[in-house]
Design an enzyme around this catalytic site. Structure first.
Site, PDB file in Angstrom:
ATOM      1  N   THR A 179       0.806  -1.224   0.000  1.00 37.97           N
ATOM      2  CA  THR A 179       0.000   0.000   0.000  1.00 37.97           C
ATOM      3  C   THR A 179       0.835   1.269   0.000  1.00 37.97           C
ATOM      4  O   THR A 179       1.961   1.286   0.515  1.00 37.97           O
ATOM      5  CB  THR A 179      -0.900   0.023   1.254  1.00 37.97           C
ATOM      6  OG1 THR A 179      -1.598   1.273   1.305  1.00 37.97           O
ATOM      7  CG2 THR A 179      -0.082  -0.098   2.533  1.00 37.97           C
TER       8      THR A 179
ATOM      9  N   TYR B  20      -2.137   0.402   9.803  1.00 38.34           N
ATOM     10  CA  TYR B  20      -2.359  -0.399   8.592  1.00 38.34           C
ATOM     11  C   TYR B  20      -1.113  -0.384   7.711  1.00 38.34           C
ATOM     12  O   TYR B  20      -0.610  -1.435   7.290  1.00 38.34           O
ATOM     13  CB  TYR B  20      -3.576   0.160   7.830  1.00 38.34           C
ATOM     14  CG  TYR B  20      -3.675  -0.310   6.420  1.00 38.34           C
ATOM     15  CD1 TYR B  20      -3.920  -1.645   6.132  1.00 38.34           C
ATOM     16  CD2 TYR B  20      -3.517   0.578   5.350  1.00 38.34           C
ATOM     17  CE1 TYR B  20      -4.000  -2.088   4.820  1.00 38.34           C
ATOM     18  CE2 TYR B  20      -3.606   0.143   4.041  1.00 38.34           C
ATOM     19  CZ  TYR B  20      -3.840  -1.194   3.779  1.00 38.34           C
ATOM     20  OH  TYR B  20      -3.908  -1.615   2.487  1.00 38.34           O
TER      21      TYR B  20
END
Ligand code: UDP
Length: 326
Positions: A118, A141
């Site tokens: 990501t 995250y």
């Protein structure tokens, strides 16, 4: 033709990539616990094994059934905001469960691994973010994905596992019968379109005091069909290369306000806006330089205009106002 095990293949991106793999002639087995994914998103031509990455025996059973040459790993928790409230859940799902999968790959002699990383690993940057830009996740995250990238490096060095780590910027859009259906939904584009459909009263803007031109966060929105094509190219790339870690984005930044304005334009609906406080863990600006993916993978994103991307999401949402629920 390869045997491919797709962990998380019932999810938004995993389901679409599974379909593309089948169309390219691969034999696909989807492994998913359906905690977030949808059975309906799994292509009919794929085998389906319901199992949990937390349970090594489930993974071993899937490996025996699929006999994979390659594993694509989409399974995990994906929400930056939520990760700032429930860090343990994120570390368990994204780090510890991925470790189970990596161990199983080594045990089964799997040669290639494609991992969904990501943009959230990066520190916000005024310039375009390249692979050598400063890494410093603004949320838990992003940290979990960075930890897996590091594990991959060592699994390659020690076990020879070849891998691609693909750093998605903001995935959006839809492909045919597959689109974005999270419960609860937290992402900007589907929430804005839900407001356009009258399924919610308004769309909130999380923070208007960021150091960006209009004060709202800037992101790089990349069509899920283009993310999908990058996976097929990455899989081929690992025929002749050991590893690649690259960004996948369009290189165009849009603010939250610009996304909502584009949605108003595309849908022709009034969408009420509610300005609220910042959401913890949001970086002000994340926009990709994807030169590496273009050069090494020969990847070219095709659906790059925001109205087209939102238009595809809108077509899907009007056809599936309750997601995959009947
Ligand atoms: N956002 C927002 N309102 C919402 C949902 C998201 O203002 O209801 C903002 C969010 O703060 C971020 C951007 O939209 O700046 C994209 O958020 P999203 O959750 O879609 O993806 P992320 O960038 O967190 O992966």
């Amino acid at each position: 033709m390869m045997n491919v095990l797709v962990a998380g293949g019932a999810g938004y991106i995993g389901g679409i990539v599974s379909q593309l793999l089948i169309e390219a002639g691969h034999r696909v087995t989807v492994f998913d616990n359906l905690s977030k994914g949808h059975r309906e998103a799994v292509p009919e031509a794929a085998a389906f094994v319901r199992g949990d990455l937390a349970h090594p025996e489930d993974i071993a059973a899937a490996m025996r059934q699929a006999r994979p040459d390659a594993v694509l790993h989409f399974a995990g928790l994906t929400e930056a905001g939520e990760s700032m409230q429930q860090p343990a859940r994120y570390f368990r799902a994204n780090v510890s469960n991925t470790l189970n999968l990596l161990e199983a790959c080594v045990n089964a002699g799997v040669g290639r691994f494609v991992f969904s990383s990501t943009a959230a690993i990066f520190a916000a940057n005024d310039a375009l973010i390249s692979e050598s830009s400063p890494i410093s996740p603004a949320n838990c995250y992003g940290e979990t994905k960075l930890m897996v990238e590091k594990m991959l490096k060592w699994f390659h060095a020690i076990h020879g596992l070849r891998y691609a780590a693909l750093r998605y910027f903001n995935a959006c859009g839809a492909v045919g019968p597959r689109g974005e259906a999270h419960d609860p939904e937290t992402h900007l584009i589907p929430l804005t379109l839900r407001a356009a459909l009258g399924l919610r009263p308004d769309i909130a803007i999380f923070g208007t005091d960021y150091p960006t031109p209009d004060g709202t966060c800037v992101r790089d929105y990349i069509h899920v069909a283009d993310l999908g094509s990058a996976h097929l190219k990455a899989l081929d790339y690992l025929d002749t290369h050991d590893t690649i870690t690259c960004n996948l984005g369009n290189g165009a930044g849009y603010s939250v306000r610009e996304v909502i304005d584009a949605a108003i334009e595309v849908t022709g609906k009034d969408i009420a806006i509610r300005e609220t406080a910042r959401r913890p863990g949001d970086a002000p600006r994340l926009v990709a330089a994807s030169d590496l993916a273009r050069r090494e993978l020969g990847w070219v994103p095709r659906i790059t205009q925001l109205p087209d991307i939102i238009g595809d999401a809108w077509t899907w949402m009007r056809a599936h106002p309750r997601g995959y629920q009947p």
